[in-house]
Scaffold this motif. Structure first.
Motif, PDB file in Angstrom:
ATOM      1  N   GLU A  56      -7.373   0.386   1.251  1.00 51.24           N
ATOM      2  CA  GLU A  56      -6.809   1.664   0.785  1.00 51.24           C
ATOM      3  C   GLU A  56      -7.681   2.220  -0.318  1.00 51.24           C
ATOM      4  O   GLU A  56      -7.965   1.535  -1.305  1.00 51.24           O
ATOM      5  CB  GLU A  56      -5.381   1.473   0.297  1.00 51.24           C
ATOM      6  CG  GLU A  56      -4.699   2.767  -0.107  1.00 51.24           C
ATOM      7  CD  GLU A  56      -3.244   2.560  -0.480  1.00 51.24           C
ATOM      8  OE1 GLU A  56      -2.363   3.039   0.254  1.00 51.24           O
ATOM      9  OE2 GLU A  56      -2.995   1.897  -1.514  1.00 51.24           O
ATOM     10  N   THR A  57      -8.099   3.476  -0.142  1.00 50.56           N
ATOM     11  CA  THR A  57      -8.959   4.145  -1.116  1.00 50.56           C
ATOM     12  C   THR A  57      -8.185   5.272  -1.781  1.00 50.56           C
ATOM     13  O   THR A  57      -7.588   6.120  -1.096  1.00 50.56           O
ATOM     14  CB  THR A  57     -10.214   4.711  -0.426  1.00 50.56           C
ATOM     15  OG1 THR A  57     -10.944   3.641   0.179  1.00 50.56           O
ATOM     16  CG2 THR A  57     -11.107   5.424  -1.425  1.00 50.56           C
ATOM     17  N   GLY A  58      -8.179   5.272  -3.109  1.00 50.94           N
ATOM     18  CA  GLY A  58      -7.551   6.351  -3.861  1.00 50.94           C
ATOM     19  C   GLY A  58      -8.551   7.459  -4.150  1.00 50.94           C
ATOM     20  O   GLY A  58      -9.668   7.188  -4.604  1.00 50.94           O
ATOM     21  N   ILE A  59      -8.169   8.707  -3.884  1.00 54.30           N
ATOM     22  CA  ILE A  59      -9.044   9.868  -4.107  1.00 54.30           C
ATOM     23  C   ILE A  59      -8.332  10.819  -5.059  1.00 54.30           C
ATOM     24  O   ILE A  59      -7.253  11.343  -4.744  1.00 54.30           O
ATOM     25  CB  ILE A  59      -9.350  10.590  -2.776  1.00 54.30           C
ATOM     26  CG1 ILE A  59      -9.804   9.596  -1.707  1.00 54.30           C
ATOM     27  CG2 ILE A  59     -10.405  11.671  -2.985  1.00 54.30           C
ATOM     28  CD1 ILE A  59      -9.788  10.169  -0.308  1.00 54.30           C
ATOM     29  N   SER A  60      -8.935  11.045  -6.201  1.00 56.95           N
ATOM     30  CA  SER A  60      -8.315  11.917  -7.209  1.00 56.95           C
ATOM     31  C   SER A  60      -8.897  13.322  -7.134  1.00 56.95           C
ATOM     32  O   SER A  60     -10.093  13.508  -6.860  1.00 56.95           O
ATOM     33  CB  SER A  60      -8.534  11.349  -8.606  1.00 56.95           C
ATOM     34  OG  SER A  60      -7.872  10.114  -8.741  1.00 56.95           O
ATOM     35  N   THR A  61      -8.044  14.300  -7.369  1.00 60.40           N
ATOM     36  CA  THR A  61      -8.460  15.703  -7.365  1.00 60.40           C
ATOM     37  C   THR A  61      -7.611  16.477  -8.366  1.00 60.40           C
ATOM     38  O   THR A  61      -6.465  16.093  -8.651  1.00 60.40           O
ATOM     39  CB  THR A  61      -8.308  16.323  -5.952  1.00 60.40           C
ATOM     40  OG1 THR A  61      -8.664  17.717  -6.010  1.00 60.40           O
ATOM     41  CG2 THR A  61      -6.886  16.203  -5.444  1.00 60.40           C
ATOM     42  N   SER A  62      -8.172  17.556  -8.872  1.00 62.69           N
ATOM     43  CA  SER A  62      -7.401  18.417  -9.774  1.00 62.69           C
ATOM     44  C   SER A  62      -6.502  19.373  -9.008  1.00 62.69           C
ATOM     45  O   SER A  62      -5.687  20.086  -9.594  1.00 62.69           O
ATOM     46  CB  SER A  62      -8.359  19.226 -10.663  1.00 62.69           C
ATOM     47  OG  SER A  62      -9.233  20.015  -9.857  1.00 62.69           O
ATOM     48  N   SER A  63      -6.644  19.368  -7.693  1.00 60.77           N
ATOM     49  CA  SER A  63      -5.861  20.277  -6.865  1.00 60.77           C
ATOM     50  C   SER A  63      -4.369  19.933  -6.918  1.00 60.77           C
ATOM     51  O   SER A  63      -3.993  18.760  -6.929  1.00 60.77           O
ATOM     52  CB  SER A  63      -6.338  20.215  -5.411  1.00 60.77           C
ATOM     53  OG  SER A  63      -5.486  20.969  -4.566  1.00 60.77           O
TER      54      SER A  63
ATOM     55  N   ALA B 181      -1.088   9.244   1.635  1.00 59.75           N
ATOM     56  CA  ALA B 181       0.088   9.398   0.778  1.00 59.75           C
ATOM     57  C   ALA B 181      -0.363  10.069  -0.507  1.00 59.75           C
ATOM     58  O   ALA B 181      -1.380   9.659  -1.098  1.00 59.75           O
ATOM     59  CB  ALA B 181       0.736   8.049   0.481  1.00 59.75           C
ATOM     60  N   ALA B 182       0.347  11.095  -0.938  1.00 59.05           N
ATOM     61  CA  ALA B 182      -0.039  11.861  -2.124  1.00 59.05           C
ATOM     62  C   ALA B 182       0.862  11.525  -3.301  1.00 59.05           C
ATOM     63  O   ALA B 182       2.080  11.384  -3.154  1.00 59.05           O
ATOM     64  CB  ALA B 182       0.024  13.349  -1.825  1.00 59.05           C
ATOM     65  N   SER B 183       0.232  11.416  -4.472  1.00 60.59           N
ATOM     66  CA  SER B 183       0.966  11.116  -5.699  1.00 60.59           C
ATOM     67  C   SER B 183       0.555  12.112  -6.779  1.00 60.59           C
ATOM     68  O   SER B 183      -0.589  12.087  -7.254  1.00 60.59           O
ATOM     69  CB  SER B 183       0.668   9.688  -6.157  1.00 60.59           C
ATOM     70  OG  SER B 183       1.325   9.407  -7.373  1.00 60.59           O
TER      71      SER B 183
ATOM     72  N   SER C 160      -0.186  14.682 -13.954  1.00 63.25           N
ATOM     73  CA  SER C 160      -0.333  15.829 -14.858  1.00 63.25           C
ATOM     74  C   SER C 160      -1.703  16.480 -14.726  1.00 63.25           C
ATOM     75  O   SER C 160      -1.874  17.663 -15.021  1.00 63.25           O
ATOM     76  CB  SER C 160      -0.124  15.367 -16.308  1.00 63.25           C
ATOM     77  OG  SER C 160      -1.048  14.330 -16.631  1.00 63.25           O
ATOM     78  N   SER C 161      -2.708  15.697 -14.219  1.00 65.44           N
ATOM     79  CA  SER C 161      -4.058  16.240 -14.091  1.00 65.44           C
ATOM     80  C   SER C 161      -4.393  16.669 -12.669  1.00 65.44           C
ATOM     81  O   SER C 161      -5.526  17.042 -12.388  1.00 65.44           O
ATOM     82  CB  SER C 161      -5.087  15.205 -14.557  1.00 65.44           C
ATOM     83  OG  SER C 161      -4.968  14.012 -13.794  1.00 65.44           O
ATOM     84  N   GLY C 162      -3.448  16.573 -11.748  1.00 68.75           N
ATOM     85  CA  GLY C 162      -3.727  16.963 -10.381  1.00 68.75           C
ATOM     86  C   GLY C 162      -2.984  16.076  -9.392  1.00 68.75           C
ATOM     87  O   GLY C 162      -1.767  15.884  -9.498  1.00 68.75           O
TER      88      GLY C 162
ATOM     89  N   PHE D 175       0.842  -1.191   0.000  1.00 64.09           N
ATOM     90  CA  PHE D 175       0.000   0.000   0.000  1.00 64.09           C
ATOM     91  C   PHE D 175       0.881   1.246   0.000  1.00 64.09           C
ATOM     92  O   PHE D 175       1.989   1.249   0.535  1.00 64.09           O
ATOM     93  CB  PHE D 175      -0.915   0.007   1.234  1.00 64.09           C
ATOM     94  CG  PHE D 175      -1.750  -1.233   1.368  1.00 64.09           C
ATOM     95  CD1 PHE D 175      -2.891  -1.409   0.600  1.00 64.09           C
ATOM     96  CD2 PHE D 175      -1.385  -2.234   2.252  1.00 64.09           C
ATOM     97  CE1 PHE D 175      -3.654  -2.556   0.714  1.00 64.09           C
ATOM     98  CE2 PHE D 175      -2.138  -3.384   2.379  1.00 64.09           C
ATOM     99  CZ  PHE D 175      -3.276  -3.542   1.600  1.00 64.09           C
ATOM    100  N   ARG D 176       0.374   2.296  -0.585  1.00 63.06           N
ATOM    101  CA  ARG D 176       1.111   3.554  -0.594  1.00 63.06           C
ATOM    102  C   ARG D 176       1.014   4.268   0.748  1.00 63.06           C
ATOM    103  O   ARG D 176       1.985   4.853   1.226  1.00 63.06           O
ATOM    104  CB  ARG D 176       0.577   4.455  -1.708  1.00 63.06           C
ATOM    105  CG  ARG D 176       0.827   3.930  -3.119  1.00 63.06           C
ATOM    106  CD  ARG D 176       0.125   4.799  -4.144  1.00 63.06           C
ATOM    107  NE  ARG D 176       0.284   4.293  -5.502  1.00 63.06           N
ATOM    108  CZ  ARG D 176       1.164   4.750  -6.384  1.00 63.06           C
ATOM    109  NH1 ARG D 176       1.984   5.726  -6.032  1.00 63.06           N
ATOM    110  NH2 ARG D 176       1.234   4.251  -7.595  1.00 63.06           N
TER     111      ARG D 176
END
Length: 607
Positions: free
Chosen positions: A575-582, A529-531, A534-536, A167-168
């Motif tokens: 582990e849940t991945g959450i995507s954002t443009s931020s 953990a943040a990754s 190019s889109s956020g 896990f990340r």
């Protein structure tokens, strides 16, 4: 309150174990004939051949005030003074000697009750064989099977075959990969409570009905965690397991109880100088722990082709009062079951594991059901006398075994409320005796002394497990079976139809597997953990052991102290991945329950 007990002068007294046993029985019978006299029973049992040098002497049916002029003498160590007090749980009297007994000597106990009845009995102290503590007690591979053999549990040092997850957010955790298939994971029966060993990390493990990890606790220093269960103690549920070192299919450690925040609230240790074994840790309705122990001792093994001064691996049961940690009861297979009844083959160079206790259960009548894996037998034991009430299977079965009801190298033998016996039939150990392993339900006819197979639960495709295994009848009528060292678990209807199955990848194994409801709120905080992309940014959120998360809220900001919500996502497994443009500099996550209440917030992490 403990009192000092003066020892009587026993010079010249020589009572053999057999004579002492007869004397004890005669006195017990005489006492039962008197209306006011209490029933006499003692521990160690009269005639015990291998009591611990650190043993205490117990009178479970007597209060300390009922004993008078108690004298304890070793044939080599002489008179023993000690402290007389109450046994655990406030019942019975316990005499704790102030010094150890000498290996191989005969101990004679003599005294009187204040009513005037005299008592006397004797037992023999074991000649223990020293073993490295971190190697437990090593049983011979030639009499324990390929997996229960002397190599013990050797955890993998790398994941070359891809058998664990990573896990990340919690990169230090590596639970096993679980593959599931079938039509009905039966979420109403709860989570899957088990362990993982022979992996790069070993420890207790909880999976959801889809086989996804909920909680994993890697244990340090090469230890393992076996026999993981949810049990009740004083009307509260706890997560319990054994923790320690494993070798030769047996363990040396202690039993552990965790609360719903995964905090250790109780540990249970074996008494009389022993270490707790991995095979059983069962909490009784009275608040006591029933545990197993293995002890290597010197013994005459000529009846099985060994030497007169051979090394025997004795199987021992103890009942420990959890609140006080005091011993309530102890039973040794050696001295109660004949060595020659074993199927363990001829003794080799390592301790001869003639019995191999694989499960223990306290029955509703107060007796105990004990499984001897290497005896192919299950025994009902009377704790007052230590004697076998009946035996199912083995070379001298009390019951006539019906077609298909034989079992061998078995684990997890339990009596069900209707009197049926359920057992995991390994069918392989020192040698292969069956073509596949299976779960079984056996019906006993006590009056006719007959045993009949009611149902069997075999895996499709077939598996053969040399060690470990479990069977659990579920409240809805289904049956959950763990196939042990072939790391497969499967669920069946009450008619034996397989409806769902899961498995670890080799070489990972588990000891037992059960279904149970479990809810927990860890004391710590979630992890993130943040990754960047190019889109956020994608932020990964997890909280090892938290069971009430419904969704995650993502926070972002220019500094750890200036974060605001930017996204959310429903819970999606460990582990849940959450995507954002931020593309803010820092991120954190909040775990929310179904009402939207914040359960915990992670530390801020840089992008």
């Amino acid at each position: 309150m403990h009192v000092r007990v003066p020892a009587m002068n026993l010079r010249g007294l020589a009572v053999c174990a057999c004579a002492a046993l007869l004397l004890f029985i005669a006195l017990a019978a005489r006492s039962q004939g008197a209306a006011s006299a209490p029933r006499l029973d003692v521990l160690p049992y009269p005639g015990t051949p291998d009591a611990s040098p650190r043993t205490q002497i117990d009178f479970p049916a007597l209060a300390p005030s009922q004993l008078a002029n108690l004298a304890v003498s070793g044939s080599r160590s002489g008179i023993h003074h000690g402290a007389l007090g109450t046994m655990g749980g406030g019942r019975g009297a316990a005499f704790v000697p102030s010094k150890q007994f000498t290996a191989g000597e005969q101990v004679t106990v003599r005294g009187a009750l204040r009513s005037g009845t005299r008592i006397g009995f004797a037992f023999v102290i074991a000649r223990p064989v020293s073993m490295p503590e971190n190697a437990a007690t090593t049983a011979a591979s030639e009499n324990s099977g390929a997996v229960d053999g002397a190599v013990g549990v050797v955890h993998a040092t790398n994941d070359a075959n891809g058998f664990t997850r990573s896990f990340r957010s919690e990169s230090w955790l590596h639970p096993p990969i679980v593959s599931v298939s079938g039509t009905n994971p039966d979420p109403g029966s709860g989570d899957i409570i088990t362990d993982a060993h022979k992996s790069i990390q070993a420890g207790p493990l909880i999976l959801d009905p889809q086989g996804r990890p909920i909680w994993f606790d890697p244990l340090p220093g090469g230890q393992a965690g076996f026999n993981v269960m949810v049990q009740s103690y004083r009307r509260q549920s706890y997560l319990t397991f054994w923790q320690g070192f494993v070798s030769g299919g047996v363990g040396s450690g202690q039993d552990v109880m965790l609360d719903h925040s995964y905090r250790v609230v109780k540990t249970v240790n074996a008494a009389n100088g022993y270490k707790a074994d991995l095979h059983e840790f069962a909490i009784t309705p009275q608040g006591n722990a029933v545990i197993t122990i293995y002890a290597p001792v010197r013994a005459d093994l000529r009846s099985v082709g060994g030497s007169r001064n051979g090394t025997l691996l004795d199987s021992i049961v103890e009942e420990i009062n959890i609140a006080s940690g005091q011993l309530l009861w102890e039973w040794h297979a050696y001295g109660h079951v004949h060595i020659a009844e074993s199927y363990a083959g001829r003794p080799g160079t390592n301790p001869y594991d003639f019995f191999h206790i694989s499960s223990v259960q306290q029955l509703s009548n107060g007796n105990f059901l004990v499984s001897g894996r290497n005896m192919f037998a299950v025994y009902e034991i009377n704790p007052a006398t230590g004697k076998v009430v009946w035996v199912l299977g083995g070379k001298h079965s009390t019951f006539r075994i019906g077609s298909g009801a034989n079992f061998s190298w078995q684990h997890d033998a339990m009596m069900q409320p209707n009197g049926d016996i359920t057992v995991f039939d390994n069918g392989a150990g020192y040698k292969r005796t069956e073509s596949q392993s299976r779960g079984m339900r056996i019906r006993l006819n006590m009056s006719k002394r007959q045993a009949a197979l009611v149902r069997q639960y075999a895996h499709v495709p077939s598996v053969l497990s040399y060690s470990e295994g479990s069977l659990q009848p579920l409240a809805n009528g289904n049956v959950f079976v763990g196939f042990g060292n072939n790391p497969v678990f499967a669920q069946y209807t009450n008619t034996g139809k397989q409806i769902w199955t899961g498995n670890f990848r080799s070489p990972v194994q588990f000891h037992r597997a059960f279904r149970a409801g479990w809810s927990a709120q860890p004391t710590g905080s979630p992890y993130a953990a943040a990754s960047p992309s190019s889109s956020g940014t994608t932020v990964y959120a997890s909280w090892n052991g938290a069971t009430n998360i419904a969704s995650w809220r993502l926070l972002a900001g220019p500094s750890p102290g200036a974060l605001a919500p930017v996204a959310s996502r429903g819970f999606n497994g460990f582990e849940t991945g959450i995507s954002t443009s931020s593309a803010q500099a820092f991120f954190a996550v909040q775990a929310l329950n179904s009402s939207g209440r914040v359960l915990g917030t992670s530390a801020a992490v840089p992008r």
